[in-house]
Each structure stands twice: as structure tokens, then as C-alpha cells.
Write a protein that holds these residues in place. Structure first.
Motif, PDB file in Angstrom:
ATOM      1  N   GLY A  13      70.013  40.553   3.906  1.00 11.80           N
ATOM      2  CA  GLY A  13      71.413  40.154   4.082  1.00 11.80           C
ATOM      3  C   GLY A  13      71.827  39.072   3.103  1.00 11.80           C
ATOM      4  N   TYR A  14      70.985  38.074   2.922  1.00 13.69           N
ATOM      5  CA  TYR A  14      71.297  36.976   2.016  1.00 13.69           C
ATOM      6  C   TYR A  14      71.326  37.463   0.573  1.00 13.69           C
ATOM      7  CZ  TYR A  14      71.312  32.149   0.325  1.00 13.69           C
ATOM      8  OH  TYR A  14      71.652  30.960  -0.275  1.00 13.69           O
ATOM      9  N   GLY A  15      70.356  38.294   0.201  1.00 13.24           N
ATOM     10  CA  GLY A  15      70.329  38.845  -1.156  1.00 13.24           C
ATOM     11  C   GLY A  15      71.572  39.663  -1.465  1.00 13.24           C
ATOM     12  N   LEU A  16      72.014  40.469  -0.499  1.00  9.67           N
ATOM     13  CA  LEU A  16      73.235  41.256  -0.707  1.00  9.67           C
ATOM     14  C   LEU A  16      74.463  40.367  -0.802  1.00  9.67           C
ATOM     15  CD1 LEU A  16      72.775  44.419   1.529  1.00  9.67           C
ATOM     16  CD2 LEU A  16      72.729  44.249  -0.959  1.00  9.67           C
ATOM     17  N   GLU A  17      74.489  39.318  -0.008  1.00  7.20           N
ATOM     18  CA  GLU A  17      75.604  38.372  -0.079  1.00  7.20           C
ATOM     19  C   GLU A  17      75.700  37.775  -1.485  1.00  7.20           C
ATOM     20  OE1 GLU A  17      76.583  33.979   1.738  1.00  7.20           O
ATOM     21  OE2 GLU A  17      75.611  35.413   3.077  1.00  7.20           O
ATOM     22  N   LEU A  37      55.111  55.129   9.171  1.00  4.28           N
ATOM     23  CA  LEU A  37      54.848  56.224   8.245  1.00  4.28           C
ATOM     24  C   LEU A  37      55.432  55.996   6.857  1.00  4.28           C
ATOM     25  CD1 LEU A  37      55.513  59.214  10.666  1.00  4.28           C
ATOM     26  CD2 LEU A  37      53.312  58.209  10.015  1.00  4.28           C
ATOM     27  N   THR A  38      56.067  54.859   6.646  1.00  4.78           N
ATOM     28  CA  THR A  38      56.676  54.562   5.357  1.00  4.78           C
ATOM     29  C   THR A  38      56.269  53.153   4.941  1.00  4.78           C
ATOM     30  OG1 THR A  38      58.761  54.590   4.125  1.00  4.78           O
ATOM     31  CG2 THR A  38      58.857  53.776   6.405  1.00  4.78           C
ATOM     32  N   ASN A  39      57.047  52.522   4.062  1.00  4.12           N
ATOM     33  CA  ASN A  39      56.729  51.148   3.685  1.00  4.12           C
ATOM     34  C   ASN A  39      57.988  50.289   3.727  1.00  4.12           C
ATOM     35  OD1 ASN A  39      58.065  51.227   1.118  1.00  4.12           O
ATOM     36  ND2 ASN A  39      56.318  52.312   0.278  1.00  4.12           N
ATOM     37  N   GLU A  40      57.762  48.998   3.631  1.00  6.09           N
ATOM     38  CA  GLU A  40      58.833  48.012   3.780  1.00  6.09           C
ATOM     39  C   GLU A  40      59.984  48.249   2.805  1.00  6.09           C
ATOM     40  OE1 GLU A  40      58.058  43.792   2.639  1.00  6.09           O
ATOM     41  OE2 GLU A  40      58.248  43.487   4.793  1.00  6.09           O
ATOM     42  N   ALA A  41      59.682  48.534   1.536  1.00  2.10           N
ATOM     43  CA  ALA A  41      60.736  48.708   0.537  1.00  2.10           C
ATOM     44  C   ALA A  41      61.616  49.916   0.848  1.00  2.10           C
ATOM     45  CB  ALA A  41      60.135  48.840  -0.855  1.00  2.10           C
ATOM     46  N   ARG A  42      61.027  50.996   1.318  1.00  2.00           N
ATOM     47  CA  ARG A  42      61.819  52.195   1.624  1.00  2.00           C
ATOM     48  C   ARG A  42      62.706  51.987   2.854  1.00  2.00           C
ATOM     49  NH1 ARG A  42      62.671  54.922  -2.836  1.00  2.00           N
ATOM     50  NH2 ARG A  42      60.761  54.868  -4.051  1.00  2.00           N
ATOM     51  N   ILE A  43      62.234  51.234   3.826  1.00  2.00           N
ATOM     52  CA  ILE A  43      63.083  50.920   4.982  1.00  2.00           C
ATOM     53  C   ILE A  43      64.210  49.993   4.536  1.00  2.00           C
ATOM     54  CG2 ILE A  43      63.168  49.800   7.240  1.00  2.00           C
ATOM     55  CD1 ILE A  43      60.241  50.684   7.630  1.00  2.00           C
ATOM     56  N   ALA A  44      63.874  49.003   3.708  1.00  2.00           N
ATOM     57  CA  ALA A  44      64.887  48.084   3.195  1.00  2.00           C
ATOM     58  C   ALA A  44      65.925  48.835   2.356  1.00  2.00           C
ATOM     59  CB  ALA A  44      64.228  46.985   2.372  1.00  2.00           C
ATOM     60  N   GLU A  45      65.485  49.823   1.599  1.00  2.00           N
ATOM     61  CA  GLU A  45      66.402  50.643   0.798  1.00  2.00           C
ATOM     62  C   GLU A  45      67.474  51.279   1.694  1.00  2.00           C
ATOM     63  OE1 GLU A  45      66.027  54.432  -2.245  1.00  2.00           O
ATOM     64  OE2 GLU A  45      64.550  54.237  -0.630  1.00  2.00           O
ATOM     65  N   GLN A  46      67.044  51.856   2.799  1.00  2.00           N
ATOM     66  CA  GLN A  46      67.991  52.485   3.719  1.00  2.00           C
ATOM     67  C   GLN A  46      68.951  51.449   4.316  1.00  2.00           C
ATOM     68  OE1 GLN A  46      68.291  55.827   4.062  1.00  2.00           O
ATOM     69  NE2 GLN A  46      66.778  55.782   2.418  1.00  2.00           N
ATOM     70  N   LEU A  47      68.423  50.294   4.681  1.00  2.00           N
ATOM     71  CA  LEU A  47      69.258  49.241   5.255  1.00  2.00           C
ATOM     72  C   LEU A  47      70.293  48.755   4.250  1.00  2.00           C
ATOM     73  CD1 LEU A  47      69.945  47.278   7.533  1.00  2.00           C
ATOM     74  CD2 LEU A  47      68.114  45.789   6.692  1.00  2.00           C
ATOM     75  N   VAL A  48      69.878  48.538   3.016  1.00  2.00           N
ATOM     76  CA  VAL A  48      70.783  48.059   1.966  1.00  2.00           C
ATOM     77  C   VAL A  48      71.921  49.058   1.762  1.00  2.00           C
ATOM     78  CG1 VAL A  48      70.928  47.638  -0.527  1.00  2.00           C
ATOM     79  CG2 VAL A  48      69.092  46.598   0.809  1.00  2.00           C
ATOM     80  N   MET A  49      71.602  50.339   1.754  1.00  2.00           N
ATOM     81  CA  MET A  49      72.657  51.351   1.579  1.00  2.00           C
ATOM     82  C   MET A  49      73.560  51.423   2.812  1.00  2.00           C
ATOM     83  SD  MET A  49      71.022  54.310  -0.853  1.00  2.00           S
ATOM     84  CE  MET A  49      69.748  54.825   0.270  1.00  2.00           C
ATOM     85  N   GLN A  50      72.986  51.255   4.004  1.00  2.00           N
ATOM     86  CA  GLN A  50      73.816  51.238   5.217  1.00  2.00           C
ATOM     87  C   GLN A  50      74.756  50.035   5.232  1.00  2.00           C
ATOM     88  OE1 GLN A  50      71.454  51.567   8.772  1.00  2.00           O
ATOM     89  NE2 GLN A  50      70.841  53.660   8.325  1.00  2.00           N
ATOM     90  N   MET A  51      74.354  48.979   4.540  1.00  2.00           N
ATOM     91  CA  MET A  51      75.191  47.782   4.458  1.00  2.00           C
ATOM     92  C   MET A  51      76.235  47.911   3.343  1.00  2.00           C
ATOM     93  SD  MET A  51      72.258  44.918   5.174  1.00  2.00           S
ATOM     94  CE  MET A  51      73.246  43.489   5.584  1.00  2.00           C
ATOM     95  N   GLY A  52      76.328  49.099   2.743  1.00  2.00           N
ATOM     96  CA  GLY A  52      77.381  49.375   1.786  1.00  2.00           C
ATOM     97  C   GLY A  52      77.049  49.183   0.325  1.00  2.00           C
ATOM     98  N   TRP A  53      75.796  48.907  -0.010  1.00  2.00           N
ATOM     99  CA  TRP A  53      75.433  48.727  -1.417  1.00  2.00           C
ATOM    100  C   TRP A  53      75.253  50.101  -2.049  1.00  2.00           C
ATOM    101  CZ3 TRP A  53      75.980  44.576  -4.214  1.00  2.00           C
ATOM    102  CH2 TRP A  53      75.464  44.559  -5.518  1.00  2.00           C
ATOM    103  N   PRO A  54      75.832  50.331  -3.241  1.00  2.00           N
ATOM    104  CA  PRO A  54      75.730  51.652  -3.873  1.00  2.00           C
ATOM    105  C   PRO A  54      74.308  51.964  -4.368  1.00  2.00           C
ATOM    106  CG  PRO A  54      76.926  50.120  -5.294  1.00  2.00           C
ATOM    107  CD  PRO A  54      76.668  49.401  -4.002  1.00  2.00           C
TER     108      PRO A  54
END
Length: 158
Positions: A13-17, A37-54
Motif C-alpha cells: 500500500g505504501y509503495g503504491l502510494e 501453492l504460489t509465492n509472495e511476489a505473485r500474490i502481491a502482483e494480484q493485490l497491486v493490480m486489484q488496487m488499480g495499478w496497471p
């Protein structure tokens, strides 16, 4: 998303801000620690896109398991000499910035403000959480010493 810890959510959240304040900025998420079944970066990728980052301005490094390998693996992904805003916890910032500099990058260290920045009377009472913070601080101090004592350049491990 529920598998990420609170600190990771706060870093994202802070990084996106910060990224939203810099026109044309790219966000690079790093971390290959396994989470289910995945890793931290791939979960974060989905979250970042859900937060509206292209997705077109999002880069992923998902192989590293620690700060040392993250710096080693992120360095080739950046243009030579390009600035990098390094967002991590305030406690981890000094060691992370050191190892990123040693890998040839120019990090601008940016610590996520701690939730407990306000000192309240109950924060002066010993607690298990305070003990956990002191062990995390010890880990950071020892990690920084190890990095400084290690004479080999980061890319020597490849």
C-alpha cells in the motif's frame, strides 16, 4: 491475498502510494518466498493490480528467497544508474539499502512508517511483541555485519 502478512500489505500500500505520486513510475515486486501453492511476489502482483495499478507498469521478481538474492536478481531488471525507491520496513531498511547499493543500484530507502509510532503508556510495559521486535532488530544487525564481512560481490553467486 489473506496469506500475506500485515507488514507485506502495508509495504504494498505504501509503495503504491509513493508510485502514484511519480508520473510514469513502475512498480517492481520482489520475493519468491513460498506461500501455499504460489509465492509472495505473485500474490502481491494480484493485490497491486486489484488496487488499480496497471499491469503494463508492474514488474515481478519471484525467485529470490532473501534480501541478498533479491538485490542480485533485481539489479539486471533495472536500467543502469536508474533510481530505485526501495520500500521496506523501517527496521529492515538499512540492511536492504546496503545490499542493494553493493549490487550496483542507487536505492532511495523509504521505510514504511510503523503502526506503533505513537508512544502510549502501555507500550512501556514488557510484552511478547516487544521481545519479537528486539529479536528482529538483532537479526538485522547480524545480517548487516554478515553482508559487510562478505567480501565477494553479489553477482559472484551466479
Amino acid at each position: 491475498m489473506w496469506r500475506l502478512d500485515q507488514e507485506t500489505f502495508r509495504r504494498i500500500g505504501y509503495g503504491l502510494e509513493l508510485a502514484r505520486r511519480a508520473p510514469g513510475a513502475e512498480v517492481l515486486v520482489s520475493g519468491g518466498a513460498e506461500v501455499g501453492l504460489t509465492n509472495e511476489a505473485r500474490i502481491a502482483e494480484q493485490l497491486v493490480m486489484q488496487m488499480g495499478w496497471p499491469a503494463s507498469r508492474l514488474r515481478i521478481e519471484d525467485a529470490s528467497r532473501d534480501t541478498y538474492t533479491s538485490a542480485r536478481d533485481v539489479a539486471p531488471m533495472l536500467r543502469a544508474g536508474a533510481p530505485l525507491v526501495l520500500v521496506t520496513s523501517s527496521l529492515h531498511l538499512r540492511r536492504a539499502a546496503y545490499v542493494y547499493r553493493k549490487s550496483g543500484m542507487r536505492p532511495l530507502p523509504c521505510g514504511v512508517p510503523p503502526l506503533d509510532a505513537l508512544i502510549l503508556p502501555d507500550s512501556l510495559i514488557p510484552s511478547g511483541e516487544a521481545f519479537a521486535h528486539s529479536s528482529q532488530a538483532l537479526k538485522e544487525i547480524l545480517g548487516l555485519w554478515v553482508y559487510k564481512l562478505r567480501a565477494a560481490p553479489l553477482d559472484a553467486d551466479r
